[in-house]
Structure formats: C-alpha cells, structure tokens
Design an enzyme around this catalytic site. Structure first.
Site, PDB file in Angstrom:
ATOM      1  N   ASP A   1       0.838  -1.200   0.000  1.00 56.12           N
ATOM      2  CA  ASP A   1       0.000   0.000   0.000  1.00 56.12           C
ATOM      3  C   ASP A   1       0.875   1.252   0.000  1.00 56.12           C
ATOM      4  OD1 ASP A   1      -2.316  -1.477   0.039  1.00 56.12           O
ATOM      5  OD2 ASP A   1      -2.633  -1.297   2.197  1.00 56.12           O
TER       6      ASP A   1
ATOM      7  N   ARG B   1      -1.558  -0.235  -8.685  1.00 58.21           N
ATOM      8  CA  ARG B   1      -2.928   0.184  -8.355  1.00 58.21           C
ATOM      9  C   ARG B   1      -3.002   1.700  -8.317  1.00 58.21           C
ATOM     10  NH1 ARG B   1      -3.579  -0.881  -2.583  1.00 58.21           N
ATOM     11  NH2 ARG B   1      -3.913  -3.077  -3.095  1.00 58.21           N
TER      12      ARG B   1
END
Length: 278
Positions: free
Chosen positions: A107, A158
């Site tokens: 992340d 992402r």
C-alpha cells in the site's frame, strides 16, 4: 468480537474469519485482497509481530481453497521505526508470498513514504518476477512521472485518487483536479503499460473510463473496491471484468470502520440505521 454495525466493512478479527468471507466473495466471482489492520507503529516489536502475521497469512491462503492475495502498509511493518526495518520485513513477507504463490501488494501512505515504498517495489517486483504490486495516488503531482518509472517493471500498479491530506504544493486538492489527474494517469497506463493495471475506485465515471480505455487499447486491467462499498456493483462487474475486493480484518478494526462510515453518505446512513435498529 466485531459488532454487526462494523461487520459490513471488516471481515472479522482472525485470519479464519477473513478467509471465510473471502470464500463467500469468491462464490460471486470476486477475488480478495486480504489486509491485516494496523499502521503507524513506532516500535519494532509490533511491526515485527504484524510481519510475522502476514507470513502466516500467506501460508493460510495457500493451504485454503480460496482465491486471494495480501496487501501490507509500510508504516505497519516498520517504516515508522526505520527504513531498514520496513525493508527487512517487506522482503520476508514478499519472499513468503512468492514461496506460496500468493501475490503481495504494498500500500501507499502519505507523501513522505513515497520514495522508499517505490524503491522497495522496484527491487521486489524485479526479484520476484512480478509477484508484487504497489499503489500510487493520483492526487500527488509527482504520480504521472512516477508512472513512467513503473511502466516497464514487472508486477502491478494500483491507481487510487488518494485519501491523505497532503500540502498544496505537492498535491491537487480540488476534487475536479484530482479527477482530471486520475483520468490522465489512467490514460497513460493503458497506453504505456503491458498489463498489470489495477483501477482502485468506486467512482462509476472512472470505472467507465477504464473500461473504455481497455476497449480502445486492449490492455489488461482489474478493478479493486473495498469490502462493504458498492458490493452489488462489484458482483455485477465481475460478470465481465476481473474484480478484487479489499478485505480487512483484525483487532484494530474500530478506526478503520469509523473512516469508512464517515467518508460516504450512504455508509454513514447504514451505520445510523444499524444503531437505531432499522
């Protein structure tokens, strides 16, 4: 035990509960990204403990009959302690994931973590032949340039809009400009990436833009959305596209639930109805 009011957004407190939820979404054609809740540790002991938990989690996923990968937060596994602690822990998580054939996402957090996170991704994606992914945030003004660096690497990227309150000199702050930047980044990715594009958005307009770009360029992509948010749309989209649901679990569920409840009007209404018993 997680109360029913929070169970829409959090899959449980244990890996077993999380994987039970994963099995349910798999039945609807949706793959899962499993995340152990926790972040911003400033001592090594809890960071190492959560890294250990991720090593165990990838083994649990590999030995279960579910379709899932994992996602880790740098500040959860040692970045708040020292860069070297994060690098050591993310390396051993990625190694365990590679050993068990489980994809590993890293992340992205606030702008102060961007460089060390991208450096770790570049190293690990190359070392593990694309078995690692990273998140980038369209609201940061640097992201369009970062995508040029990432385009030829193996692995996945992402793209999200970005949720951190960043300074104006580094980030777009107006909603319209963030949306514009997101579209521009998507266009670059579909034009220059060979695949490995993850569209992290619940915004129907951005999803429609991504599917149009896919039809135009033929570049492979996937959609990623949160547990508890537009779930009907997730299962509908899974009829035609590869869809992943971000599935959090763990004892540190309250702050995550609070953020989810407050960020969207429909989420807050859901929480209020649950409190009122309606």
């Amino acid at each position: 035990m997680i109360p029913p009011i929070a169970s829409r957004f959090v899959a449980g407190e244990t890996p077993a509960e999380a994987l039970e939820h994963v099995a349910d979404v798999n039945d609807g054609g949706v793959t899962a990204i499993v995340n152990l809740l926790g972040e911003h540790y400033h001592d090594r002991e809890p960071a190492d403990a959560d890294a250990d938990a991720y090593v165990d989690l990838v083994a649990d996923i590999a030995h279960s009959d579910v379709d899932a990968c994992i996602s880790v937060k740098p500040s959860q596994i040692g970045l708040g302690v020292a860069d070297a602690v994060f690098e050591e822990n993310v390396e051993r998580i990625a190694a365990a994931a590679d050993e068990h054939g489980v994809f590993c996402w890293i992340d992205m957090e606030d702008h102060e973590t961007t460089d060390v996170t991208l450096d770790a991704y570049e190293r690990l994606a190359t070392e593990y032949d694309g078995g690692v992914g990273v998140c980038v945030q369209a609201n940061l003004k640097r992201t369009r340039d970062d995508l040029e660096r990432l385009a030829d690497l193996p692995g996945k990227v992402r793209l999200v809009k970005g949720a951190y309150d960043e300074p104006a000199e580094l980030a777009h702050r107006k909603k319209e400009r963030v949306n514009e930047a997101y579209r521009e980044c998507l266009e670059y990715m579909f034009e220059h990436f060979d695949g490995g594009i993850a569209v992290g958005s619940h915004d129907p307009a951005m999803i429609e833009h991504a599917t149009s770009l896919h039809e135009e360029h033929g570049t492979a992509f996937e959609l990623q959305m949160l547990m508890g948010v537009r779930e009907d749309a997730q299962f509908d989209l899974a009829d035609d596209y590869e869809v992943y649901q971000y599935v959090p679990y763990g004892g540190k569920w309250f702050s995550y639930f609070y953020r989810r409840a407050m960020e969207r009007k429909e989420n807050l209404l859901f929480a209020l109805r649950a409190v009122l018993g309606r």
